[in-house]
Design a protein around this motif. Structure first.
Motif, PDB file in Angstrom:
ATOM      1  N   LEU A 130      -0.149  -8.942   4.319  1.00 28.83           N
ATOM      2  CA  LEU A 130      -1.220  -9.203   5.271  1.00 28.83           C
ATOM      3  C   LEU A 130      -1.577  -7.948   6.047  1.00 28.83           C
ATOM      4  CD1 LEU A 130      -3.039 -11.316   6.664  1.00 28.83           C
ATOM      5  CD2 LEU A 130      -1.156 -11.758   8.245  1.00 28.83           C
ATOM      6  N   ARG A 131      -0.574  -7.188   6.475  1.00 27.56           N
ATOM      7  CA  ARG A 131      -0.876  -5.952   7.200  1.00 27.56           C
ATOM      8  C   ARG A 131      -1.571  -4.951   6.290  1.00 27.56           C
ATOM      9  NH1 ARG A 131       2.860  -1.427  10.403  1.00 27.56           N
ATOM     10  NH2 ARG A 131       1.114   0.035  10.587  1.00 27.56           N
ATOM     11  N   VAL A 132      -1.090  -4.832   5.067  1.00 28.80           N
ATOM     12  CA  VAL A 132      -1.721  -3.895   4.137  1.00 28.80           C
ATOM     13  C   VAL A 132      -3.194  -4.251   3.940  1.00 28.80           C
ATOM     14  CG1 VAL A 132      -1.717  -3.064   1.751  1.00 28.80           C
ATOM     15  CG2 VAL A 132       0.451  -3.376   2.979  1.00 28.80           C
ATOM     16  N   MET A 133      -3.485  -5.540   3.769  1.00 33.69           N
ATOM     17  CA  MET A 133      -4.857  -5.985   3.551  1.00 33.69           C
ATOM     18  C   MET A 133      -5.719  -5.789   4.796  1.00 33.69           C
ATOM     19  SD  MET A 133      -3.906  -9.463   1.482  1.00 33.69           S
ATOM     20  CE  MET A 133      -5.572 -10.091   1.351  1.00 33.69           C
ATOM     21  N   ALA A 134      -5.132  -6.043   5.964  1.00 28.20           N
ATOM     22  CA  ALA A 134      -5.914  -5.977   7.201  1.00 28.20           C
ATOM     23  C   ALA A 134      -6.122  -4.555   7.679  1.00 28.20           C
ATOM     24  CB  ALA A 134      -5.212  -6.792   8.287  1.00 28.20           C
ATOM     25  N   GLU A 135      -5.074  -3.750   7.617  1.00 31.30           N
ATOM     26  CA  GLU A 135      -5.119  -2.423   8.226  1.00 31.30           C
ATOM     27  C   GLU A 135      -5.096  -1.285   7.216  1.00 31.30           C
ATOM     28  OE1 GLU A 135      -1.950  -2.204  11.070  1.00 31.30           O
ATOM     29  OE2 GLU A 135      -2.360  -4.199  11.884  1.00 31.30           O
ATOM     30  N   ARG A 136      -4.860  -1.617   5.953  1.00 34.96           N
ATOM     31  CA  ARG A 136      -4.717  -0.607   4.903  1.00 34.96           C
ATOM     32  C   ARG A 136      -3.705   0.462   5.314  1.00 34.96           C
ATOM     33  NH1 ARG A 136     -10.028  -2.441   3.674  1.00 34.96           N
ATOM     34  NH2 ARG A 136     -10.235  -2.796   1.429  1.00 34.96           N
ATOM     35  N   SER A 137      -2.574  -0.027   5.821  1.00 32.61           N
ATOM     36  CA  SER A 137      -1.478   0.852   6.208  1.00 32.61           C
ATOM     37  C   SER A 137      -0.190   0.043   6.201  1.00 32.61           C
ATOM     38  CB  SER A 137      -1.713   1.450   7.592  1.00 32.61           C
ATOM     39  OG  SER A 137      -1.625   0.452   8.594  1.00 32.61           O
ATOM     40  N   VAL A 138       0.934   0.754   6.202  1.00 32.96           N
ATOM     41  CA  VAL A 138       2.238   0.099   6.273  1.00 32.96           C
ATOM     42  C   VAL A 138       3.202   1.054   6.965  1.00 32.96           C
ATOM     43  CG1 VAL A 138       3.047   0.949   4.030  1.00 32.96           C
ATOM     44  CG2 VAL A 138       3.953  -1.200   4.942  1.00 32.96           C
ATOM     45  N   GLY A 139       4.113   0.503   7.746  1.00 32.69           N
ATOM     46  CA  GLY A 139       5.106   1.325   8.413  1.00 32.69           C
ATOM     47  C   GLY A 139       6.402   1.353   7.622  1.00 32.69           C
ATOM     48  N   ALA A 140       6.953   2.554   7.444  1.00 33.36           N
ATOM     49  CA  ALA A 140       8.216   2.712   6.715  1.00 33.36           C
ATOM     50  C   ALA A 140       8.812   4.071   7.065  1.00 33.36           C
ATOM     51  CB  ALA A 140       7.990   2.608   5.210  1.00 33.36           C
ATOM     52  N   PHE A 141      10.154   4.123   7.105  1.00 34.88           N
ATOM     53  CA  PHE A 141      10.863   5.379   7.346  1.00 34.88           C
ATOM     54  C   PHE A 141      10.371   6.081   8.619  1.00 34.88           C
ATOM     55  CE2 PHE A 141      10.428   4.928   2.620  1.00 34.88           C
ATOM     56  CZ  PHE A 141      11.709   4.439   2.401  1.00 34.88           C
ATOM     57  N   ASN A 142      10.140   5.281   9.655  1.00 35.13           N
ATOM     58  CA  ASN A 142       9.743   5.789  10.969  1.00 35.13           C
ATOM     59  C   ASN A 142       8.402   6.524  10.974  1.00 35.13           C
ATOM     60  OD1 ASN A 142      12.140   4.856  12.256  1.00 35.13           O
ATOM     61  ND2 ASN A 142      13.239   6.625  11.399  1.00 35.13           N
ATOM     62  N   ARG A 143       7.532   6.135  10.082  1.00 34.79           N
ATOM     63  CA  ARG A 143       6.180   6.698  10.088  1.00 34.79           C
ATOM     64  C   ARG A 143       5.215   5.683   9.491  1.00 34.79           C
ATOM     65  NH1 ARG A 143       4.794  10.804   5.237  1.00 34.79           N
ATOM     66  NH2 ARG A 143       2.769   9.919   5.809  1.00 34.79           N
ATOM     67  N   GLU A 144       3.945   5.953   9.647  1.00 39.69           N
ATOM     68  CA  GLU A 144       2.915   5.058   9.119  1.00 39.69           C
ATOM     69  C   GLU A 144       2.265   5.696   7.903  1.00 39.69           C
ATOM     70  OE1 GLU A 144      -1.297   4.114  10.844  1.00 39.69           O
ATOM     71  OE2 GLU A 144       0.057   2.571  11.623  1.00 39.69           O
ATOM     72  N   TYR A 145       2.124   4.906   6.840  1.00 35.21           N
ATOM     73  CA  TYR A 145       1.486   5.368   5.612  1.00 35.21           C
ATOM     74  C   TYR A 145       0.111   4.715   5.512  1.00 35.21           C
ATOM     75  CZ  TYR A 145       6.069   7.115   4.166  1.00 35.21           C
ATOM     76  OH  TYR A 145       7.264   7.798   4.092  1.00 35.21           O
ATOM     77  N   ARG A 146      -0.922   5.534   5.362  1.00 30.92           N
ATOM     78  CA  ARG A 146      -2.281   5.039   5.260  1.00 30.92           C
ATOM     79  C   ARG A 146      -2.672   4.893   3.791  1.00 30.92           C
ATOM     80  NH1 ARG A 146      -4.451   2.698   9.246  1.00 30.92           N
ATOM     81  NH2 ARG A 146      -6.504   3.315   8.498  1.00 30.92           N
ATOM     82  N   MET A 147      -3.430   3.840   3.500  1.00 37.22           N
ATOM     83  CA  MET A 147      -3.946   3.599   2.149  1.00 37.22           C
ATOM     84  C   MET A 147      -5.429   3.222   2.277  1.00 37.22           C
ATOM     85  SD  MET A 147      -0.685   1.397   0.844  1.00 37.22           S
ATOM     86  CE  MET A 147      -0.377   0.831   2.508  1.00 37.22           C
ATOM     87  N   PRO A 148      -6.283   4.176   2.608  1.00 32.79           N
ATOM     88  CA  PRO A 148      -7.673   3.854   2.961  1.00 32.79           C
ATOM     89  C   PRO A 148      -8.508   3.293   1.820  1.00 32.79           C
ATOM     90  CG  PRO A 148      -7.369   6.232   2.756  1.00 32.79           C
ATOM     91  CD  PRO A 148      -6.004   5.618   2.681  1.00 32.79           C
ATOM     92  N   HIS A 149      -8.063   3.498   0.576  1.00 35.59           N
ATOM     93  CA  HIS A 149      -8.873   3.064  -0.571  1.00 35.59           C
ATOM     94  C   HIS A 149      -8.351   1.790  -1.224  1.00 35.59           C
ATOM     95  CE1 HIS A 149     -10.751   7.015  -0.303  1.00 35.59           C
ATOM     96  NE2 HIS A 149      -9.551   7.545  -0.330  1.00 35.59           N
ATOM     97  N   VAL A 150      -7.238   1.254  -0.755  1.00 38.73           N
ATOM     98  CA  VAL A 150      -6.567   0.192  -1.499  1.00 38.73           C
ATOM     99  C   VAL A 150      -7.381  -1.103  -1.467  1.00 38.73           C
ATOM    100  CG1 VAL A 150      -5.169  -0.720   0.419  1.00 38.73           C
ATOM    101  CG2 VAL A 150      -4.338  -0.902  -1.932  1.00 38.73           C
ATOM    102  N   GLN A 151      -7.413  -1.749  -2.614  1.00 37.81           N
ATOM    103  CA  GLN A 151      -7.999  -3.079  -2.750  1.00 37.81           C
ATOM    104  C   GLN A 151      -6.939  -3.960  -3.413  1.00 37.81           C
ATOM    105  OE1 GLN A 151     -11.620  -3.279  -5.069  1.00 37.81           O
ATOM    106  NE2 GLN A 151     -12.206  -5.222  -4.168  1.00 37.81           N
ATOM    107  N   VAL A 152      -6.633  -5.093  -2.777  1.00 37.62           N
ATOM    108  CA  VAL A 152      -5.584  -5.982  -3.267  1.00 37.62           C
ATOM    109  C   VAL A 152      -6.193  -7.042  -4.172  1.00 37.62           C
ATOM    110  CG1 VAL A 152      -3.824  -7.671  -2.627  1.00 37.62           C
ATOM    111  CG2 VAL A 152      -4.118  -5.603  -1.255  1.00 37.62           C
ATOM    112  N   PHE A 153      -5.666  -7.134  -5.372  1.00 40.95           N
ATOM    113  CA  PHE A 153      -5.988  -8.212  -6.292  1.00 40.95           C
ATOM    114  C   PHE A 153      -4.716  -9.062  -6.440  1.00 40.95           C
ATOM    115  CE2 PHE A 153      -9.200  -5.430  -8.790  1.00 40.95           C
ATOM    116  CZ  PHE A 153     -10.163  -5.686  -7.828  1.00 40.95           C
ATOM    117  N   ALA A 154      -4.862 -10.351  -6.343  1.00 44.27           N
ATOM    118  CA  ALA A 154      -3.712 -11.230  -6.518  1.00 44.27           C
ATOM    119  C   ALA A 154      -4.124 -12.402  -7.390  1.00 44.27           C
ATOM    120  CB  ALA A 154      -3.199 -11.726  -5.164  1.00 44.27           C
TER     121      ALA A 154
END
Length: 339
Positions: A130-154
Motif C-alpha cells: 500500500l505504501r509503495v502504491m501510494a507514495e512510490r517509496s519504501v523505507g529500509a536500512f534506515n533510509r528511504e528508497y524512491r521508485m518514481p516510475h513504478v506501476q504495480v500490476f497484481a
C-alpha cells in the motif's frame, strides 16, 4: 509543453502495443484496452478471473512491450514484508549475506512490479505494498528508497478462497482499475487456444512482444501531458458529480434493484481519489480515440473498471456482490442522463 505531434506519436505507439497484446492474448480486447488506458493514466491495476485465462500472460506481455526494469513476486501464505525488501543467504565462504529484494533491486529504475496471486499474501504484505502504491517509496536500512516510475500490476483468481486474505478497502482503493478476465466464448478463439501451438508456449509468446518505442521513463510526463491536452466542459463536470453522488445514494436517482432496500444498500461510495482516477482514465480513453475533448462515452466506458471496486455494500448484501454490482453500475449509467 508537449506538442500535438508528440501526442500523436505516443498515441500511435500505444495503439501498436495494444495490437501486439491482442495477438498475444486473444479474445480479450476489452481488458487489453483497459490495461493500455491504465498505463498512460499512470494507475495501478488488479486483474481478477478464473485460473488459466491469461492474466499472468497478459501482464508479462505488457511489461515486455513497455520495457523498463521489471520485478515479480509470487504471493504465498508464508510471504513476509521483508521478503519484498531483502533476502539473506550464505555465500561460498559460508558467510551470511544480504541482497536487495525485488522492490529494491533496480532502485529508482524499477518500472513494473508484478504481484502474482496477491490474495495469498498476508495483510502485513498488503500494508507494505500500500505504501509503495501510494507514495512510490519504501523505507529500509534506515533510509528511504524512491521508485518514481513504478506501476504495480497484481492478479488474483476468484475460484480458490482457502488460505487467502481479502485486500482491505484502503488497498483496493489504490488500484485505479480492477479488470475482470473471463475465458473467451467465441468458437474461433477457443479453437485457436486449443489447437494452435503458438499459444501453448507462453514464454515464447511473451518473448515475441516487441518494444513499441514508448519511452517508459517518460511515461509520467506523457500521462501529465495527456491530462492537460484533453479538455472537458462544465456539463460534463455536472455529469461526473451526479455519477459520484449516485455511487453513495443510488436511490436518490431513481435506481432500484430487486430484493434490495436501497437506503440500506451502500456502506460507502467512491472516494475523491477514486473519482480522480476515473476522470484520468476517461481522458486517456478520449486520447486513444484521437480526440482532445472528453465525451460522456469515455466516462461510461471506464466507469465499471474504475468505480466498481470502490463501492462497498452493506454486509447483508455482500454475499450477492457479484450479482448486484453489475446491476448497480448499469442502473447508474442508465438513470443518469448524459449531456
Amino acid at each position: 509543453m508537449s506538442t500535438d505531434t508528440e501526442l500523436q506519436q505516443w498515441r500511435d505507439q500505444a495503439l501498436r502495443l495494444e495490437q501486439q497484446l491482442n495477438r498475444t492474448v486473444i479474445g480479450q480486447q476489452a481488458p487489453v484496452r483497459q490495461l493500455i488506458i491504465a498505463v498512460f493514466a499512470r494507475g495501478h491495476v488488479m486483474l481478477e478471473g478464473q485460473v488459466g485465462v491469461g492474466k499472468t500472460t497478459l501482464l508479462r506481455a505488457v511489461a515486455q512491450g513497455l520495457g523498463g526494469y521489471y520485478q515479480r513476486i509470487e504471493g504465498t501464505i508464508d510471504l513476509m514484508p521483508a521478503d519484498l525488501i531483502y533476502y539473506t543467504y550464505l555465500n561460498g565462504e559460508g558467510r551470511p549475506c544480504v541482497d536487495p529484494g525485488p522492490l529494491l533491486k533496480q532502485g529508482e529504475q524499477l518500472a513494473i512490479f508484478f504481484f502474482n496471486e496477491i490474495n495469498r499474501a498476508r495483510p502485513q504484505v498488503h500494508s507494505l505494498l500500500l505504501r509503495v502504491m501510494a507514495e512510490r517509496s519504501v523505507g529500509a536500512f534506515n533510509r528511504e528508497y524512491r521508485m518514481p516510475h513504478v506501476q504495480v500490476f497484481a492478479d488474483r483468481n476468484r475460484v480458490e478462497r482457502e488460505e487467502t486474505f481479502e485486500l482491505p478497502a484502503a488497498a483496493r482503493d489504490r488500484f485505479m482499475m480492477e479488470i475482470g478476465i473471463d475465458a473467451p466464448c467465441e468458437d474461433a478463439v477457443m479453437d485457436a487456444l486449443i489447437f494452435d501451438p503458438q499459444f501453448h508456449d507462453v514464454d515464447a509468446l511473451v518473448a515475441g512482444v516487441e518494444s513499441t518505442g514508448v519511452p517508459y521513463y517518460q511515461l509520467n510526463d506523457i500521462g501529465a501531458a495527456i491530462q492537460q491536452a484533453v479538455k472537458s466542459s462544465p456539463t460534463l463536470h455536472r455529469y461526473a458529480l451526479d455519477l459520484w453522488k449516485a455511487c453513495s445514494r443510488p436511490g436518490d436517482f431513481g435506481i432500484r434493484l430487486s430484493d434490495v432496500e436501497m437506503n440500506q444498500f451502500i456502506q460507502a461510495g467512491a472516494s475523491p481519489r477514486g473519482m480522480s482516477y476515473f476522470l484520468r482514465a476517461a481522458k486517456v480513453r478520449a486520447w486513444l480515440q484521437g480526440r482532445d475533448m472528453l465525451l460522456p462515452e469515455d466516462m461510461q466506458a471506464v466507469f465499471q473498471v474504475t468505480m466498481g471496486h470502490r463501492i462497498f455494500l452493506n454486509p447483508v448484501y455482500g454475499y450477492r456482490k457479484e450479482e448486484l454490482m453489475p446491476e448497480l453500475v448499469k442502473g447508474i449509467l442508465g438513470n443518469i442522463a448524459a449531456p
